[in-house]
Write an enzyme that holds these catalytic residues in place. Structure first.
Site, PDB file in Angstrom:
ATOM      1  N   TYR A 132      51.233  37.271  65.008  1.00 39.52           N
ATOM      2  CA  TYR A 132      50.467  37.884  63.923  1.00 39.52           C
ATOM      3  C   TYR A 132      51.204  39.060  63.296  1.00 39.52           C
ATOM      4  O   TYR A 132      50.993  39.372  62.121  1.00 39.52           O
ATOM      5  CB  TYR A 132      49.118  38.407  64.451  1.00 39.52           C
ATOM      6  CG  TYR A 132      48.007  37.398  64.476  1.00 39.52           C
ATOM      7  CD1 TYR A 132      48.110  36.232  65.213  1.00 39.52           C
ATOM      8  CD2 TYR A 132      46.833  37.634  63.769  1.00 39.52           C
ATOM      9  CE1 TYR A 132      47.070  35.317  65.251  1.00 39.52           C
ATOM     10  CE2 TYR A 132      45.783  36.720  63.798  1.00 39.52           C
ATOM     11  CZ  TYR A 132      45.913  35.569  64.538  1.00 39.52           C
ATOM     12  OH  TYR A 132      44.877  34.673  64.570  1.00 39.52           O
TER      13      TYR A 132
ATOM     14  N   LYS B 146      52.358  29.717  77.235  1.00 41.38           N
ATOM     15  CA  LYS B 146      53.133  28.479  77.059  1.00 41.38           C
ATOM     16  C   LYS B 146      54.540  28.751  77.595  1.00 41.38           C
ATOM     17  O   LYS B 146      55.545  28.621  76.879  1.00 41.38           O
ATOM     18  CB  LYS B 146      53.123  28.117  75.551  1.00 41.38           C
ATOM     19  CG  LYS B 146      53.761  26.800  75.188  1.00 41.38           C
ATOM     20  CD  LYS B 146      52.879  25.591  75.431  1.00 41.38           C
ATOM     21  CE  LYS B 146      53.652  24.322  75.121  1.00 41.38           C
ATOM     22  NZ  LYS B 146      52.951  23.105  75.551  1.00 41.38           N
TER      23      LYS B 146
ATOM     24  N   ASP C 255      47.888  24.386  76.224  1.00 41.42           N
ATOM     25  CA  ASP C 255      47.392  23.046  75.872  1.00 41.42           C
ATOM     26  C   ASP C 255      46.428  22.540  76.944  1.00 41.42           C
ATOM     27  O   ASP C 255      45.345  22.047  76.648  1.00 41.42           O
ATOM     28  CB  ASP C 255      48.561  22.066  75.609  1.00 41.42           C
ATOM     29  CG  ASP C 255      49.669  22.116  76.658  1.00 41.42           C
ATOM     30  OD1 ASP C 255      49.620  22.988  77.552  1.00 41.42           O
ATOM     31  OD2 ASP C 255      50.588  21.268  76.588  1.00 41.42           O
TER      32      ASP C 255
ATOM     33  N   ASP D  83      42.811  33.470  69.611  1.00 38.72           N
ATOM     34  CA  ASP D  83      42.075  33.141  68.382  1.00 38.72           C
ATOM     35  C   ASP D  83      41.539  31.721  68.473  1.00 38.72           C
ATOM     36  O   ASP D  83      40.351  31.466  68.237  1.00 38.72           O
ATOM     37  CB  ASP D  83      43.020  33.298  67.184  1.00 38.72           C
ATOM     38  CG  ASP D  83      42.337  32.957  65.872  1.00 38.72           C
ATOM     39  OD1 ASP D  83      41.187  33.392  65.681  1.00 38.72           O
ATOM     40  OD2 ASP D  83      42.950  32.251  65.045  1.00 38.72           O
TER      41      ASP D  83
ATOM     42  N   ASP E 263      37.379  30.310  69.425  1.00 39.11           N
ATOM     43  CA  ASP E 263      36.551  29.470  68.549  1.00 39.11           C
ATOM     44  C   ASP E 263      36.092  28.229  69.315  1.00 39.11           C
ATOM     45  O   ASP E 263      34.929  27.817  69.209  1.00 39.11           O
ATOM     46  CB  ASP E 263      37.329  29.012  67.300  1.00 39.11           C
ATOM     47  CG  ASP E 263      37.060  29.881  66.075  1.00 39.11           C
ATOM     48  OD1 ASP E 263      36.967  31.116  66.251  1.00 39.11           O
ATOM     49  OD2 ASP E 263      36.952  29.335  64.959  1.00 39.11           O
TER      50      ASP E 263
HETATM   51  C1  IPM Z   1      39.299  36.167  63.908  1.00 38.90           C
HETATM   52  C2  IPM Z   1      39.858  35.665  62.598  1.00 38.90           C
HETATM   53  C3  IPM Z   1      41.045  36.514  62.167  1.00 38.90           C
HETATM   54  C4  IPM Z   1      42.141  36.328  63.208  1.00 38.90           C
HETATM   55  C5  IPM Z   1      41.606  36.234  60.764  1.00 38.90           C
HETATM   56  C6  IPM Z   1      40.549  36.194  59.709  1.00 38.90           C
HETATM   57  C7  IPM Z   1      42.645  37.252  60.400  1.00 38.90           C
HETATM   58  O1  IPM Z   1      40.174  34.321  62.687  1.00 38.90           O
HETATM   59  O2  IPM Z   1      38.872  37.332  63.975  1.00 38.90           O
HETATM   60  O3  IPM Z   1      39.235  35.395  64.867  1.00 38.90           O
HETATM   61  O4  IPM Z   1      42.909  35.362  63.141  1.00 38.90           O
HETATM   62  O5  IPM Z   1      42.220  37.170  64.093  1.00 38.90           O
HETATM   63 MN    MN Z   2      39.494  33.368  64.523  1.00 40.38          MN
END
Ligand code: IPM
Ligand code: MN
Ligand code: NAD
Length: 353
Positions: free
Chosen positions: A138, A188, A220, A244, A248
């Site tokens: 990042y 990884k 993975d 990240d 999710d």
């Molecule tokens: C999160 C989001 C952010 C990230 C983006 C919007 C920059 O996906 O907070 O998870 O990748 O950290």
């Molecule tokens: Mn995210």
């Protein structure tokens, strides 16, 4: 306590308004909090041509905690890269040195049916992902898009210094100590040097925490195991990009991405609190969003920055109560439960408080 309130874009203002209602109740009950609102992301760009306006950063620096909604939207995706909403979010994380991002995935038993996984796979789930937040691909330099050998190439740099790994390792081991004393470091290392160093430093730091069982898993496999048998995990520590993605995925274990809060902390437990989801342009402006991830982020604010565990419990219990009352926004709705809007859900939490 000063709270900087940064609603952002899309559903951001709708969900943050519900969390502010909760804070107003606590204030009416005697909590000594002050709130001030400022634009960030696309709203910052619209207000002053910058996704992180100087005044917003100043407010956030002066605050004890920051409450953030979400940033981004299709109308901003073609702006010059430094002007895009997501850059504002990354900059505020970096400027405030919020290197430890805590993303808990917890399943309320009544929501087992809302998850796309089988109820017995997810029931009783209580997982904490500690995501490093200010390093990795990042932020690594160099990065860019340029012409090489007559064609465009895009490149980023995955980079961690040992001090960056060490400080997030200490946070993760500390959290694991208070939980099930099991920490899984996800990387990884079979392919990436950056991960090889990550793993070495994790092993070094583990010597300070002999009670915690440290394990290692390639990302993975971790993605697969999270979906196959998520309850094998107690605490996970991982880098920025892997965290990240895995967070999710794990949100679905808790029913919906609209349920998962987060805390981003510096070394003094100053924090920014935000749901892990984005600005959900597909449902923005329609009072449909689930505000519970944002409200639960306020609970995390009380737990981690204000060290007021009773109030954190009070907020979390209010959320449990509305779930037990069968109130559901669209994302967690199942047959036989009552569908409510974003603001109705906020009102129900306020009533439960
Ligand atoms: C999160 C989001 C952010 C990230 C983006 C919007 C920059 O996906 O907070 O998870 O990748 O950290
Ligand atoms: Mn995210
Ligand atoms: P998203 O998380 O915004 O949405 C993904 C899906 O989940 C959508 O279908 C959305 O409707 C749903 N969803 C998300 N939050 C919800 C909620 N509270 N209640 C009900 N449903 C919800 O991810 P995306 O679509 O990939 O990204 C949209 C924008 O958000 C992009 O500009 C992206 O960069 C940005 N984003 C910002 C953050 C952040 O501010 N922390 C995080 C992720 C994405």
């Amino acid at each position: 306590m000063k709270i900087a309130v940064l609603p952002g874009d899309g559903i951001g203002p709708e969900i943050v308004a519900q969390a502010v209602k909760v804070l107003e109740v606590l204030k009416a009950d005697g909590a000594r909090i002050e709130m001030e609102t400022a634009p960030i992301g696309g709203a910052g760009y619209d207000a002053s041509g910058d996704p992180l306006p100087d005044a917003t950063l100043k407010l956030a620096r002066a605050a004890d905690a920051v409450l953030l909604g979400a940033v981004g939207g299709p109308q901003y995706d073609t702006l010059d890269r430094p002007l895009r909403p997501e850059r504002g979010l990354l900059r505020i994380r970096k400027e405030l040195n919020l290197f430890a991002n805590l993303r808990p995935a917890l399943l309320y038993p009544e929501l087992a049916g809302a998850s796309s996984l089988k109820p017995d796979v997810v029931s009783g789930l209580d997982l904490m992902i500690v995501r490093e937040l200010t390093g990795d691909v990042y932020f690594g330099q160099p990065r860019g898009i340029e012409i090489r050998n007559g064609e465009r190439v895009g490149f980023n740099t995955m980079l961690y210094s040992e001090s960056e790994v060490r400080r997030v390792a200490h946070v993760a081991f500390g959290i694991a100590m208070k939980r099930g004393k099991k920490l899984c470091s996800v990387e990884k290392a079979n392919v990436l040097e950056c991960s090889e160093l990550w793993k070495e430093v994790m092993i070094e730091v583990s010597k300070d925490y002999p009670e915690v069982a440290l394990s290692h898993m390639y990302v993975d496999n971790a993605a697969m195991q999270l979906i196959r048998a998520p309850k094998q995990f107690d605490t996970i520590v991982t880098g920025n990009i892997f965290g990240d993605i895995l967070s999710d995925a794990s949100s679905i274990l808790s029913g919906s991405i609209g349920m998962l809060p987060s805390a981003s902390l510096d070394e003094h437990n100053k924090g920014m609190y935000e749901p892990i989801h984005g600005s959900a342009p597909d449902i923005a402006g329609r009072n449909l969003a689930n505000p519970l991830a944002t409200i639960l982020s306020v609970a995390m604010m009380y737990r981690y920055t204000f060290a007021d565990l009773a109030t954190a419990d009070r907020i979390e219990n209010a959320v449990k109560k509305v779930i037990a009352q069968s109130l559901r926004t669209g994302d967690i709705w199942t047959e036989g439960t009552q569908k409510v809007s974003c603001s109705e859900m906020g009102d129900a939490v306020v009533a439960a408080l």
